[in-house]
Design a protein around this motif. Structure first.
Motif, short mmCIF file in Angstrom:
data_model
loop_
_atom_site.label_atom_id
_atom_site.label_comp_id
_atom_site.label_asym_id
_atom_site.label_seq_id
_atom_site.Cartn_x
_atom_site.Cartn_y
_atom_site.Cartn_z
N GLU A 58 50.76 20.09 26.36
CA GLU A 58 50.90 18.93 27.24
C GLU A 58 52.21 19.01 28.03
O GLU A 58 52.24 18.78 29.24
CB GLU A 58 50.84 17.66 26.38
CG GLU A 58 50.80 16.36 27.15
CD GLU A 58 49.67 16.30 28.17
OE1 GLU A 58 48.57 16.80 27.86
OE2 GLU A 58 49.92 15.77 29.29
N ARG A 77 51.98 21.31 30.91
CA ARG A 77 50.97 20.98 31.91
C ARG A 77 51.48 21.03 33.37
O ARG A 77 50.79 21.57 34.24
CB ARG A 77 50.37 19.59 31.61
CG ARG A 77 48.99 19.36 32.23
CD ARG A 77 47.85 19.94 31.42
NE ARG A 77 47.75 19.36 30.10
CZ ARG A 77 47.12 19.94 29.06
NH1 ARG A 77 46.52 21.10 29.20
NH2 ARG A 77 47.07 19.34 27.90
N ARG A 80 49.11 23.50 35.31
CA ARG A 80 48.13 22.84 36.19
C ARG A 80 47.83 23.75 37.40
O ARG A 80 46.70 23.90 37.81
CB ARG A 80 48.70 21.49 36.67
CG ARG A 80 47.65 20.57 37.27
CD ARG A 80 48.24 19.21 37.59
NE ARG A 80 48.55 18.44 36.39
CZ ARG A 80 49.70 17.80 36.16
NH1 ARG A 80 50.67 17.85 37.06
NH2 ARG A 80 49.88 17.12 35.05
#
Ligand SMILES: [Zn+2]
Length: 322
Positions: free
Chosen positions: A64, A67, A71
């Motif tokens: 996370e 990310r 991404r």
């Protein structure tokens, strides 16, 4: 975040730290049992992850935090530096499309220590063993892990290209385990060493030979790098690797003296005065490293089983550290 020939100073706090040049280290203080580091190397279009963590929650938290980078540059490959669970038990959380790489020997060794086995140890009826397992592994939840094996295995060396960027994975083991790879990014003058380097914590030689580990330290110290991300502990430089070498040489020399004097390995481990190294965390690991030193000195000595070693490390903590 420019790296001008000297290593950057990176705070030793939990989480993702930018190293510059599209590299990040994920750190888990204090680096004690199971609290390992990982790394992220971004290319133009995708990223390479160095190791996952000990359980799914820790690994999910790490992914996370990554990310914002992944991404746009998703994880296309994962390298497991070695077989210990704190570097591969989170593998199932990397995207399906990512290729997981490990050496042939590391992939073999992973099969011998599945999370289910470590989970079973937590309910060991033997109080001494349960005590140590609780200390070392109590923070982690192995029960939901199904695991994911490496997709591609290699021997010796592997080059992964991330666009223009070359990442070299090189096996310098057997040492800490049966196979220990480093992940070198020459363009960023940085290497992720997995557990060939412990900083602030005691190194543990599960496999040996110890002389091969000290040789691996020399090899790392000769690399054209400034920044070294250890398997456990804060980001370091070559001094961190040379300190590991010094510890291993010290323990081996002390173990040899006692082996030659006819002492048994357990007695030897308890007898060694750690001196300056007593500052390192989890010094009970000397039990395992002395056992391995005795096997280096007498190759006919059978490999000790891990349960006995865990129990003995628990006894060491009780006697020496409390
Ligand atoms: Zn580790």
């Amino acid at each position: 975040m420019v790296n001008c020939g000297e290593r950057m100073s990176v705070d030793y706090t939990k989480g993702l730290h930018e190293l510059g040049d599209g590299l990040w280290a994920y750190l888990q203080p204090r680096g004690q049992w199971g609290y390992s580091n990982a790394g992220l190397i971004a290319g133009d279009a995708d990223s390479l992850l160095v190791d996952t963590l000990f359980d799914l929650k820790l690994t999910a938290d790490m992914l996370e935090q990554m990310r914002p980078i992944t991404r746009t540059r998703p994880i296309g490959s994962l390298v497991n530096t070695h077989a210990n669970g704190d570097h591969c038990y989170g593998n199932e959380l990397v995207p399906e499309r990512a290729t997981i790489y490990a050496t042939v020997a590391a992939a073999e060794e992973m099969k011998e220590a599945p999370p289910s086995r470590l989970n079973a140890l937590k309910s060991a009826p033997d109080a001494e063993l349960a005590d140590f397992v609780g200390y070392a592994f109590g923070d982690f939840d192995f029960s939901p892990i199904t695991g994911r094996d490496p997709d591609e295995t290699f021997d010796g060396e592997l080059t992964v290209s991330l666009g223009e960027r070359r990442v070299i994975v090189r096996d310098l083991g057997p040492a800490h385990t049966l196979s220990d790879s480093i992940v070198l990014v020459p363009s960023a003058r940085t290497v992720f060493t997995g557990d060939l380097t412990f900083v602030g914590g005691t190194p543990i030689a599960w496999a040996g030979p110890i002389s091969n580990w000290t040789k691996a330290c020399e090899t790392i110290a000769k690399l054209d790098v400034d920044t070294i991300v250890p398997g456990h502990g804060p980001v370091t430089d070559k001094q961190g690797v040379l300190d590991v070498k010094r510890y291993l040489e010290f323990v081996f020399a002390e173990a040899r003296q006692r082996y030659e004097a006819g002492m048994d390995a357990l007695e030897a481990a308890f007898d060694i005065d750690l001196g300056e190294f007593s500052e390192l965390g989890d010094s009970e690991r000397i039990v395992v490293t002395v056992e391995t030193a005795f096997r280096d000195l007498d190759p006919s000595r059978p490999v000790a089983d891990r349960i006995t070693l865990f129990r003995t490390m628990g006894a060491y903590r009780k006697r020496k550290l409390r």
